[in-house]
Motif scaffolding. Structure first.
Motif, mmCIF file in Angstrom:
data_model
loop_
_atom_site.group_PDB
_atom_site.id
_atom_site.type_symbol
_atom_site.label_atom_id
_atom_site.label_comp_id
_atom_site.label_asym_id
_atom_site.label_seq_id
_atom_site.Cartn_x
_atom_site.Cartn_y
_atom_site.Cartn_z
ATOM 1 N N UNK A 44 0.834 -1.208 0.000
ATOM 2 C CA UNK A 44 0.000 0.000 0.000
ATOM 3 C C UNK A 44 0.866 1.255 0.000
ATOM 4 N N UNK A 45 1.916 1.257 0.814
ATOM 5 C CA UNK A 45 2.804 2.415 0.871
ATOM 6 C C UNK A 45 3.563 2.590 -0.443
ATOM 7 N N UNK A 46 4.048 1.485 -1.009
ATOM 8 C CA UNK A 46 4.776 1.570 -2.288
ATOM 9 C C UNK A 46 3.863 2.050 -3.415
ATOM 10 N N UNK A 47 2.632 1.566 -3.419
ATOM 11 C CA UNK A 47 1.662 1.981 -4.436
ATOM 12 C C UNK A 47 1.381 3.486 -4.316
ATOM 13 N N UNK A 48 1.272 3.979 -3.081
ATOM 14 C CA UNK A 48 1.039 5.400 -2.849
ATOM 15 C C UNK A 48 2.192 6.229 -3.411
ATOM 16 N N UNK A 51 7.712 11.016 -5.883
ATOM 17 C CA UNK A 51 8.772 10.889 -4.915
ATOM 18 C C UNK A 51 9.607 12.150 -4.897
ATOM 19 N N UNK A 52 10.149 12.474 -3.753
ATOM 20 C CA UNK A 52 9.986 11.719 -2.514
ATOM 21 C C UNK A 52 8.634 12.005 -1.870
ATOM 22 N N UNK A 53 8.068 11.002 -1.259
ATOM 23 C CA UNK A 53 6.869 11.165 -0.450
ATOM 24 C C UNK A 53 7.315 11.176 1.008
ATOM 25 N N UNK A 54 6.465 11.696 1.877
ATOM 26 C CA UNK A 54 6.789 11.783 3.305
ATOM 27 C C UNK A 54 5.857 10.892 4.105
ATOM 28 N N UNK A 55 6.312 10.502 5.287
ATOM 29 C CA UNK A 55 5.494 9.674 6.170
ATOM 30 C C UNK A 55 5.635 10.159 7.607
ATOM 31 N N UNK A 102 2.225 11.595 2.723
ATOM 32 C CA UNK A 102 2.043 12.851 1.995
ATOM 33 C C UNK A 102 2.852 12.723 0.712
ATOM 34 N N UNK A 103 2.151 12.681 -0.419
ATOM 35 C CA UNK A 103 2.817 12.517 -1.698
ATOM 36 C C UNK A 103 3.501 13.785 -2.170
ATOM 37 N N UNK A 154 11.269 2.458 -0.403
ATOM 38 C CA UNK A 154 12.159 3.374 -1.118
ATOM 39 C C UNK A 154 11.395 4.650 -1.475
ATOM 40 N N UNK A 155 12.078 5.786 -1.370
ATOM 41 C CA UNK A 155 11.516 7.104 -1.695
ATOM 42 C C UNK A 155 10.402 7.547 -0.743
#
Length: 97
Positions: A15-19, A25-29, A44-45, A69-70
Motif C-alpha cells: 500500500x505504501x509503495x503503491x502510494x 517521490x519523494x513522499x513523506x510519512x 504525503x505525496x 524506497x523514496x
C-alpha cells in the motif's frame, strides 16, 4: 519493557509503495500513535495527496517507512503541512459525509 517490533505485512508495504508510485517521490510519512489500535502512518505525496496505512505499533510504522524506497520520515513541521493539498472530497470524508 521495550515494545517488540512487528514487521510490516506485505499488504502494508504494498500500500505504501503503491502510494509513492502514484503520488510521486519523494513522499513523506508521519508515524502517529492512535492508542490501542496501533499507529497510523500518514503519507504525503510529492503532489500533496494524503493517504495512510494503519499498523500495530509505532515501531512497525517506523520499520515500514524505512523499508519503502523514496518514502522519507517526517513530522508535522511547517514544510510537511504546506506540502499537503487537501481537496473538497477529502474534507467531506474527514467530516464524515
Amino acid at each position: 519493557m521495550a515494545e517488540e517490533t512487528v514487521p510490516p505485512t506485505s499488504a502494508q508495504l504494498g500500500a505504501a509503495r503503491k502510494f509513492v508510485k502514484a503520488h510521486g517521490k519523494p513522499s513523506r510519512a508521519v508515524v502517529e500513535n492512535i492508542g490501542r489500535a496501533g499507529a497510523r502512518v500518514v503519507l504525503v505525496g510529492a503532489d500533496g495527496a494524503l493517504g495512510d496505512v494503519v499498523v500495530p505499533t509505532i515501531a512497525t510504522g517506523e520499520a515500514l517507512v524505512e523499508a519503502v524506497e523514496d518514502l522519507a520520515p517526517a513530522t508535522w513541521d511547517a514544510e510537511t503541512v504546506q506540502a499537503t493539498k487537501i481537496g473538497p472530497e477529502h474534507r467531506r470524508k474527514m467530516a464524515g459525509r
